[in-house]
Design a protein around this motif. Structure first.
Motif, PDB file in Angstrom:
ATOM      1  N   GLU A 171       0.824  -1.213   0.000  1.00  0.00           N
ATOM      2  CA  GLU A 171       0.000   0.000   0.000  1.00  0.00           C
ATOM      3  C   GLU A 171       0.855   1.259   0.000  1.00  0.00           C
ATOM      4  OE1 GLU A 171      -2.594  -3.276   1.273  1.00  0.00           O
ATOM      5  OE2 GLU A 171      -0.601  -2.639   1.855  1.00  0.00           O
ATOM      6  N   ILE A 172       1.917   1.265   0.788  1.00  0.00           N
ATOM      7  CA  ILE A 172       2.830   2.413   0.789  1.00  0.00           C
ATOM      8  C   ILE A 172       3.489   2.563  -0.576  1.00  0.00           C
ATOM      9  CG2 ILE A 172       5.022   3.287   1.715  1.00  0.00           C
ATOM     10  CD1 ILE A 172       4.154   2.255   4.452  1.00  0.00           C
ATOM     11  N   ARG A 173       3.872   1.444  -1.160  1.00  0.00           N
ATOM     12  CA  ARG A 173       4.501   1.508  -2.487  1.00  0.00           C
ATOM     13  C   ARG A 173       3.534   2.053  -3.528  1.00  0.00           C
ATOM     14  NH1 ARG A 173       6.512  -3.472  -0.467  1.00  0.00           N
ATOM     15  NH2 ARG A 173       8.763  -3.383  -0.099  1.00  0.00           N
ATOM     16  N   ARG A 193      -8.455   4.027   0.817  1.00  0.00           N
ATOM     17  CA  ARG A 193      -9.599   3.375   1.460  1.00  0.00           C
ATOM     18  C   ARG A 193      -9.361   1.874   1.613  1.00  0.00           C
ATOM     19  NH1 ARG A 193     -12.529   7.110  -1.805  1.00  0.00           N
ATOM     20  NH2 ARG A 193     -12.844   5.522  -3.419  1.00  0.00           N
ATOM     21  N   SER A 194      -8.829   1.269   0.574  1.00  0.00           N
ATOM     22  CA  SER A 194      -8.535  -0.157   0.637  1.00  0.00           C
ATOM     23  C   SER A 194      -7.455  -0.461   1.673  1.00  0.00           C
ATOM     24  CB  SER A 194      -8.089  -0.651  -0.751  1.00  0.00           C
ATOM     25  OG  SER A 194      -7.686  -1.995  -0.702  1.00  0.00           O
ATOM     26  N   LEU A 227      -5.780  -2.595   6.825  1.00  0.00           N
ATOM     27  CA  LEU A 227      -4.976  -2.333   8.021  1.00  0.00           C
ATOM     28  C   LEU A 227      -5.749  -2.680   9.291  1.00  0.00           C
ATOM     29  CD1 LEU A 227      -2.431  -1.106   9.352  1.00  0.00           C
ATOM     30  CD2 LEU A 227      -3.522   1.133   9.147  1.00  0.00           C
ATOM     31  N   PHE A 228      -6.971  -2.176   9.390  1.00  0.00           N
ATOM     32  CA  PHE A 228      -7.748  -2.391  10.610  1.00  0.00           C
ATOM     33  C   PHE A 228      -8.272  -3.820  10.724  1.00  0.00           C
ATOM     34  CE2 PHE A 228      -7.967   2.283  10.418  1.00  0.00           C
ATOM     35  CZ  PHE A 228      -7.577   2.565  11.721  1.00  0.00           C
ATOM     36  N   LYS A 243       1.122   3.802  13.182  1.00  0.00           N
ATOM     37  CA  LYS A 243       2.224   4.236  12.324  1.00  0.00           C
ATOM     38  C   LYS A 243       1.808   4.218  10.854  1.00  0.00           C
ATOM     39  CE  LYS A 243       5.805   2.256  15.361  1.00  0.00           C
ATOM     40  NZ  LYS A 243       6.884   1.248  15.435  1.00  0.00           N
ATOM     41  N   LEU A 244       1.262   3.092  10.422  1.00  0.00           N
ATOM     42  CA  LEU A 244       0.893   2.958   9.018  1.00  0.00           C
ATOM     43  C   LEU A 244      -0.224   3.921   8.633  1.00  0.00           C
ATOM     44  CD1 LEU A 244       1.084  -0.917   8.731  1.00  0.00           C
ATOM     45  CD2 LEU A 244       2.518   0.717   7.491  1.00  0.00           C
TER      46      LEU A 244
END
Length: 215
Positions: A114-116, A167-168, A173-174, A185-186
């Motif tokens: 997701e960060i990428r 959103r995804s 994450l949760f 953090k994320l």
């Protein structure tokens, strides 16, 4: 008066806009290198510094533009348009720096897909922002004005793509991350990277307004 007629006499403003946009792209690409090399602490520090250096250079250009406005230079656009444009552009560089600093301060364990993806979209937004900024000095030319509007539309689409990824990413994450600290953090990193694309869209909206008013 047409912008093209103003450019030879007042092109310094356009030159500074272009230089600032180049520093934004420099910061974005350095951040992408930071993400790509996150597992290597030495390279991570190197690219974090590169983001900082680009942001500081952008700050200096912002100060120069604002100084020229307050000094009474006769700008090629309305002073309020110039002020909003350069300061909103500077917000993009600030958010890239904030993203890099947050990853370091929070000691993020690793970067994920997701960060990428958000990073890739941020870089593309910044590159298209640079393309749009390069056109505003020649808006008296019809095809150039149309190209500027098309580029702004592309930035809007990239921002929408980033919204969907965000959103995804939050949903996953949760649902899947058991470590509450890592969730926080994320979440912070996701929000900052999505804000980069939001702010690029703000710049695009300002440029659209300039096009419609001056082309």
């Amino acid at each position: 008066m047409l912008l093209g007629k103003l450019l030879p006499r007042e092109g310094k403003f356009f030159e500074l806009f272009n230089q600032h946009a180049e520093r934004i792209v420099e910061a974005a690409r350095a951040f992408q290198q930071l993400v790509d090399n996150y597992s290597d602490p030495k390279l991570r520090d190197q690219y974090t510094r590169a983001v900082d250096n680009a942001e500081h250079a952008a700050d200096r250009l912002t100060h120069e533009v604002n100084r020229m406005i307050h000094r009474g230079a006769n700008p090629p656009l309305e002073r309020d348009q110039i002020h909003k444009l350069i300061n909103t552009m500077d917000d993009v560089a600030d958010l890239l720096q904030d993203s890099a600093e947050t990853m370091a301060l929070y000691d993020l364990r690793a970067v994920n897909d997701e960060i990428r993806r958000l990073t890739d979209l941020s870089v593309k937004c910044c590159e298209r922002l640079k393309d749009a900024v390069a056109l505003i000095g020649r808006l008296s030319d019809g095809p150039t004005a149309e190209a500027a509007l098309k580029t702004c539309e592309e930035i809007d689409q990239l921002e929408s793509d980033a919204d969907r990824v965000m959103r995804s990413a939050m949903s996953r994450l949760f649902r899947e991350e058991p470590d509450v600290r890592e969730v926080l953090k994320l979440k912070a990193v996701y929000e900052l990277l999505e804000s980069v694309t939001d702010k690029c869209e703000d710049v695009a909206n300002l440029i659209e307004g300039i096009v419609l008013r001056h082309a």
